[in-house]
Design an enzyme around this catalytic site. Structure first.
Site, mmCIF file in Angstrom:
data_model
loop_
_atom_site.group_PDB
_atom_site.id
_atom_site.type_symbol
_atom_site.label_atom_id
_atom_site.label_comp_id
_atom_site.label_asym_id
_atom_site.label_seq_id
_atom_site.Cartn_x
_atom_site.Cartn_y
_atom_site.Cartn_z
ATOM 1 C CB VAL A 39 -0.946 0.011 1.218
ATOM 2 C CG1 VAL A 39 -1.564 1.381 1.399
ATOM 3 C CG2 VAL A 39 -2.033 -1.030 1.039
ATOM 4 C CG ASP A 40 3.084 4.357 -2.880
ATOM 5 O OD1 ASP A 40 3.226 5.246 -2.035
ATOM 6 O OD2 ASP A 40 3.687 4.387 -3.969
ATOM 7 N N GLY A 95 -2.573 4.276 -1.101
ATOM 8 C CA GLY A 95 -3.802 3.717 -0.536
ATOM 9 C C GLY A 95 -4.979 3.738 -1.497
ATOM 10 C CB THR A 148 -4.655 0.043 -5.300
ATOM 11 O OG1 THR A 148 -3.864 0.811 -6.211
ATOM 12 C CG2 THR A 148 -5.046 -1.270 -5.935
HETATM 13 C C1 PRP Z 1 1.145 -1.643 -6.943
HETATM 14 C C2 PRP Z 1 0.709 -2.597 -5.844
HETATM 15 C C3 PRP Z 1 -0.667 -2.109 -5.491
HETATM 16 C C4 PRP Z 1 -0.605 -0.625 -5.792
HETATM 17 C C5 PRP Z 1 -0.502 0.148 -4.519
HETATM 18 O O1 PRP Z 1 0.647 -2.093 -8.159
HETATM 19 O O2 PRP Z 1 0.721 -3.926 -6.275
HETATM 20 O O3 PRP Z 1 -1.656 -2.750 -6.259
HETATM 21 O O4 PRP Z 1 0.564 -0.398 -6.589
HETATM 22 O O5 PRP Z 1 -0.378 1.531 -4.796
HETATM 23 P P1 PRP Z 1 -1.367 2.614 -4.188
HETATM 24 O O6 PRP Z 1 -1.517 2.330 -2.716
HETATM 25 O O7 PRP Z 1 -0.657 3.906 -4.459
HETATM 26 O O8 PRP Z 1 -2.676 2.522 -4.901
HETATM 27 P P2 PRP Z 1 1.148 -1.489 -9.554
HETATM 28 O O9 PRP Z 1 0.201 -0.425 -10.016
HETATM 29 O O10 PRP Z 1 2.590 -1.113 -9.449
HETATM 30 O O11 PRP Z 1 0.952 -2.714 -10.542
HETATM 31 P P3 PRP Z 1 1.661 -4.148 -10.555
HETATM 32 O O12 PRP Z 1 1.310 -4.820 -9.239
HETATM 33 O O13 PRP Z 1 1.027 -4.820 -11.716
HETATM 34 O O14 PRP Z 1 3.138 -3.929 -10.690
#
Ligand code: PRP
Length: 177
Positions: A104-105, A107, A109
Site C-alpha cells: 500500500v503506497d 492507498g 488501490t
Molecule cells: C502496486 C501494488 C498495489 C498498488 C498500490 O501495483 O501492487 O496494487 O501499486 O499503490 P497505491 O496504494 O498507491 O494505490 P502497480 O500499479 O505497481 O501494478 P503491478 O502490481 O502490476 O506492478
C-alpha cells in the site's frame, strides 16, 4: 549483502524476515477464520502473486484463490483513478473475502477495492498487505500487515520497477539515479 544488483541501494526487508512474517500472518488468519466457511483469497496482480503463493501455502483453513488485475492512472497526479483490467471469475456474495496486496503506497488501490468488493455483498471483507509505506496522510485500515517501511522506492518479492526485480526473494531499495 555483497551480491546486490547494481540498481539496488540496500536490503529493506530480508528473505528471512519476510518468510517468518508471512508464516505469522498465515497463522493469525488461520486462527481468526478457524470457525468460518471457506475463505476467498483475492490476489491483486501483478505484484501480489509471490506473497499470495507463500501466504496461502501456510494457511490451515479451507480457502479458494482468485485474482484481480487493476490499473491506476497517474499515481503522481491528484486523479489517481483506478480501473479493473481483469475481474474475479465468480460472484462473491456471501463469501468471506481477504484482499492480498504486496504494497500500500498512496492507498488508492486498496480504497477502490474496498468500495468495489463491499458493493458485491460479501459476508466479510478483510485485507492482508505485506508492505505499507509510511506516509503522513495515509489513513486506510489494513487488517493483517507485514511491515511498515520508509517512503522509498522498493522492489522484490513481487514489487517491480518497469517489471524488473520482481522475483528477488527480499525487498530492496532502488537507487535513485
Ligand atoms: C502496486 C501494488 C498495489 C498498488 C498500490 O501495483 O501492487 O496494487 O501499486 O499503490 P497505491 O496504494 O498507491 O494505490 P502497480 O500499479 O505497481 O501494478 P503491478 O502490481 O502490476 O506492478
Amino acid at each position: 549483502m555483497n551480491d546486490l544488483h547494481p540498481d539496488l541501494a540496500r536490503v529493506v526487508v530480508s528473505t528471512d524476515q519476510i518468510q517468518s512474517r508471512v508464516k505469522e500472518l498465515a497463522d493469525q488468519i488461520s486462527t481468526d477464520f478457524a470457525d468460518r466457511e471457506t475463505l476467498y483469497i483475492i490476489g491483486i496482480l501483478k505484484g501480489a502473486f509471490i506473497f499470495l503463493a507463500d501466504l496461502t501455502r501456510h494457511l490451515r483453513v479451507p480457502h479458494n484463490v482468485d485474482f484481480m488485475a487493476l490499473s491506476s492512472y497517474g499515481k503522481t497526479t491528484s486523479s489517481g483513478a483506478v480501473r479493473i483490467l481483469m475481474d474475479l471469475r465468480e460472484p462473491v456474495e456471501g463469501q468471506h473475502l481477504i484482499i492480498v496486496e504486496d504494497i500500500v503506497d498512496t492507498g488508492r488501490t486498496l480504497d477502490y477495492l474496498y468500495r468495489v468488493l463491499k458493493g458485491r455483498k460479501p459476508a466479510s471483507l478483510h485485507s492482508c498487505v505485506l508492505i505499507r509505506k509510511q506516509r503522513d496522510n495515509l489513513n486506510i485500515p489494513i487488517d493483517y500487515l507485514g511491515f511498515d517501511i520508509p517512503d522509498v522506492w522498493v522492489v522484490g518479492y513481487g514489487l517491480d520497477f518497469a517489471d524488473k526485480h520482481r522475483t528477488l526473494p527480499y525487498i530492496a531499495e532502488l537507487k535513485r539515479e
